[in-house]
Scaffold this motif. Structure first.
Motif, PDB file in Angstrom:
ATOM      1  N   ALA A  40      75.037 -14.752 -19.617  1.00 53.68           N
ATOM      2  CA  ALA A  40      74.261 -13.536 -19.846  1.00 53.68           C
ATOM      3  C   ALA A  40      74.687 -12.901 -21.157  1.00 53.68           C
ATOM      4  O   ALA A  40      75.853 -12.920 -21.520  1.00 53.68           O
ATOM      5  CB  ALA A  40      74.475 -12.552 -18.696  1.00 53.68           C
ATOM      6  N   VAL A  41      73.704 -12.321 -21.874  1.00 57.12           N
ATOM      7  CA  VAL A  41      73.952 -11.690 -23.165  1.00 57.12           C
ATOM      8  C   VAL A  41      74.239 -10.222 -22.950  1.00 57.12           C
ATOM      9  O   VAL A  41      73.478  -9.533 -22.287  1.00 57.12           O
ATOM     10  CB  VAL A  41      72.737 -11.858 -24.104  1.00 57.12           C
ATOM     11  N   GLY A  79      66.243 -13.284 -22.605  1.00 58.89           N
ATOM     12  CA  GLY A  79      66.968 -12.185 -23.221  1.00 58.89           C
ATOM     13  C   GLY A  79      66.138 -11.325 -24.140  1.00 58.89           C
ATOM     14  O   GLY A  79      66.684 -10.481 -24.854  1.00 58.89           O
ATOM     15  N   SER A  80      64.829 -11.474 -24.155  1.00 61.15           N
ATOM     16  CA  SER A  80      63.963 -10.682 -25.030  1.00 61.15           C
ATOM     17  C   SER A  80      63.683  -9.326 -24.399  1.00 61.15           C
ATOM     18  O   SER A  80      63.404  -9.237 -23.196  1.00 61.15           O
ATOM     19  CB  SER A  80      62.641 -11.407 -25.299  1.00 61.15           C
ATOM     20  N   ALA A 119      67.649  -3.815 -33.439  1.00 61.61           N
ATOM     21  CA  ALA A 119      68.728  -4.734 -33.799  1.00 61.61           C
ATOM     22  C   ALA A 119      69.181  -5.614 -32.641  1.00 61.61           C
ATOM     23  O   ALA A 119      70.103  -6.412 -32.793  1.00 61.61           O
ATOM     24  CB  ALA A 119      69.920  -3.941 -34.332  1.00 61.61           C
ATOM     25  N   THR A 120      68.549  -5.498 -31.474  1.00 58.17           N
ATOM     26  CA  THR A 120      68.952  -6.285 -30.317  1.00 58.17           C
ATOM     27  C   THR A 120      68.510  -7.735 -30.466  1.00 58.17           C
ATOM     28  O   THR A 120      67.376  -8.009 -30.869  1.00 58.17           O
ATOM     29  CB  THR A 120      68.348  -5.686 -29.037  1.00 58.17           C
ATOM     30  N   ARG A 121      69.391  -8.667 -30.121  1.00 56.54           N
ATOM     31  CA  ARG A 121      69.089 -10.093 -30.241  1.00 56.54           C
ATOM     32  C   ARG A 121      68.889 -10.709 -28.854  1.00 56.54           C
ATOM     33  O   ARG A 121      69.559 -10.323 -27.882  1.00 56.54           O
ATOM     34  CB  ARG A 121      70.225 -10.823 -30.979  1.00 56.54           C
ATOM     35  N   ASN A 122      67.983 -11.666 -28.799  1.00 54.83           N
ATOM     36  CA  ASN A 122      67.783 -12.396 -27.550  1.00 54.83           C
ATOM     37  C   ASN A 122      68.712 -13.610 -27.507  1.00 54.83           C
ATOM     38  O   ASN A 122      69.624 -13.725 -28.321  1.00 54.83           O
ATOM     39  CB  ASN A 122      66.316 -12.788 -27.382  1.00 54.83           C
ATOM     40  N   ARG A 123      68.468 -14.543 -26.585  1.00 58.14           N
ATOM     41  CA  ARG A 123      69.362 -15.690 -26.446  1.00 58.14           C
ATOM     42  C   ARG A 123      69.269 -16.631 -27.652  1.00 58.14           C
ATOM     43  O   ARG A 123      70.179 -17.418 -27.906  1.00 58.14           O
ATOM     44  CB  ARG A 123      69.057 -16.453 -25.160  1.00 58.14           C
ATOM     45  N   GLY A 124      68.167 -16.548 -28.372  1.00 53.52           N
ATOM     46  CA  GLY A 124      68.042 -17.338 -29.596  1.00 53.52           C
ATOM     47  C   GLY A 124      68.574 -16.622 -30.816  1.00 53.52           C
ATOM     48  O   GLY A 124      68.348 -17.065 -31.947  1.00 53.52           O
TER      49      GLY A 124
END
Length: 449
Positions: A57-58, A77-78, A105-110
């Motif tokens: 998990a992110v 994670g989007s 600024a949040t990043r997903n799993r990619g």
């Protein structure tokens, strides 16, 4: 199994109803969901489970002040902003940036941010979306002090720096007012291809970002960064606001000695120090009004003719001065009206006497001798009359200015003024005499005078 994002001791998934709204791009429905949550303070919009975060998990950042409806994520994670940006829903993206600017600024799993998603999908409109305040995501990031978001936006969409709000406030001006040197540097940084930053320097009331930097109290290097910005930086020194003030006026007014020295070090500093605002005041006047002696010394070094710099109020004024509406403050006083009459009469009599003297001393056959003698006689009678009216105007003006502050500056007893004017008819024994006698006394500063 659906993967989720860890949020502190809990983890949350994106609400299904919100997911449908994002997919359809229904801005009205999204506003309704957010409004309903604000009214009920309900937490049913997200799935909060008190369990340990699953492997992989992110970690989500602590979005302070963000609506919990927007904090959920999908299986990859989007966030909600990732979905809106990837589908090009500019209006929805603007709503999310307004409610939770940190999502930018949040990043997903990619490891993609919402800006990466919009760029990959070719939706540049989502990057330039505006909220109800006509502000872009970059403007909101500056307003909330998110320097990392500003840095990221300037890499992915530097053109956002050239977009100002409907009030004319640019992100650079806002960064200067918040004393954030880090964000100012990010906004002024050249693009990746080496071209100068397209940042706008506009501000309210015709001001520029350099005006804001000139009055900032905590970052002396901010003005220097703007001056080093090519090619626009040096030209900002001579730009004036709606009141005609340059950045040097602001630096002198706020006592910024370091900024004044920086501005005066440029080759055009002499011309800069001689720029007057719409009221005719120079930077030297601004420093004098605030009593900034060290700033005055610096300006006087650049202005050896400082004794000749006068504003428009020094050219003509009246006793008591003018109000902000440009009307005489003491206009209701009788002594003020007497001053105006005496001053006007002295001017008229002296002007007529001057004309008579010009014709009376003219040695030309076109003017008969008897006419010249008559003109000289009239002039000799009008000159003393004009002089006595001038004395009367001086007396009335002195009383208006000094009477209330120092009641004994003028005698409160009876004062008489007798004016005599002689004309050519005096030769025939019919003198023309004019008397003006005024008495004033009683309580000092009374309404009579």
């Amino acid at each position: 199994m659906e993967q989720t994002v860890a949020f502190g001791p809990h983890f949350m998934t994106l609400d299904q109803e919100l997911l449908r709204v994002l997919t359809a791009g229904d801005a009205a429905r999204l506003e309704e969901l957010l409004r309903r949550q604000d009214q009920t303070h309900s937490h049913v919009a997200v799935n909060v489970q008190a369990a340990a975060a699953p492997p992989g998990a992110v970690a989500a950042p602590p979005w302070q002040g963000a609506s919990c409806l927007l904090l959920g994520v999908t299986s990859n994670g989007s966030t909600a902003l990732h979905l809106a940006a990837s589908r090009g829903h500019a209006e929805l993206a603007a709503l999310r940036c307004e409610r939770a600017p940190s999502l930018v600024a949040t990043r997903n799993r990619g490891l993609d941010t919402p800006l990466h998603c919009a760029a990959k999908a070719g939706h540049r409109g989502a990057l330039c979306a505006r909220n109800c305040l006509s502000a872009t995501a970059l403007f909101e990031a500056v307003r909330h002090g998110h320097a990392a978001v500003v840095d990221l936006l300037m890499v992915l969409a530097p053109e956002l720096a050239s977009v100002a709000t409907n009030c004319g406030v640019s992100p650079l001006y806002l960064a200067a007012t918040t004393d954030s040197l880090q964000m100012v540097r990010a906004l002024l940084r050249p693009s990746q291809d080496g071209t100068p930053s397209p940042v706008s320097f506009s501000g309210p009331a015709g001001r520029t970002a350099l005006h804001a930097a000139a009055e900032a109290n905590f970052q002396p290097g901010m003005a220097q960064e703007m001056l080093a910005w090519e090619p626009e930086g040096p030209s900002l020194l001579s730009r004036v606001d709606s009141s005609g003030r340059t950045p040097l006026h602001f630096a002198a007014l706020y006592g910024r000695l370091d900024v004044v020295q920086l501005f005066l070090a440029v080759p055009t500093s002499v011309e800069l120090a001689h720029i007057a605002d719409s009221h005719g005041q120079f930077p030297l006047h601004a420093a004098a009004m605030k009593g900034n002696t060290r700033v005055l010394d610096e300006l006087m070094k650049k202005c050896p003719d400082h004794h000749e710099l006068v504003d428009d109020k020094a050219a003509f004024t009246v006793p008591g001065g003018f109000s902000s509406e440009r009307t005489a403050i003491l206009a209701s006083r009788f002594a003020f009206r007497a001053f105006i009459v005496s001053n006007t009469t002295a001017f008229l009599f002296s002007t007529v006497a001057t004309c008579f003297l010009m014709y009376g001393t003219k040695s030309s056959s076109s003017v008969p001798l008897n006419h010249r003698l008559q003109y000289n006689s009239l002039a000799s009678g009008l000159v003393p009359v004009a002089a006595q009216f001038m004395i009367a105007a001086f007396a009335f003006g002195s009383h208006l200015v000094l009477g209330d502050a120092n009641p004994r500056s003028l005698p409160s007893c009876t004062f008489g003024l007798r004016l005599r004017c002689s004309s050519a008819s005096q030769e025939s024994g019919s003198p023309c005499t004019m008397r003006l006698e005024e008495r004033y006394g009683g309580e000092p500063g009374g309404e009579g005078f």
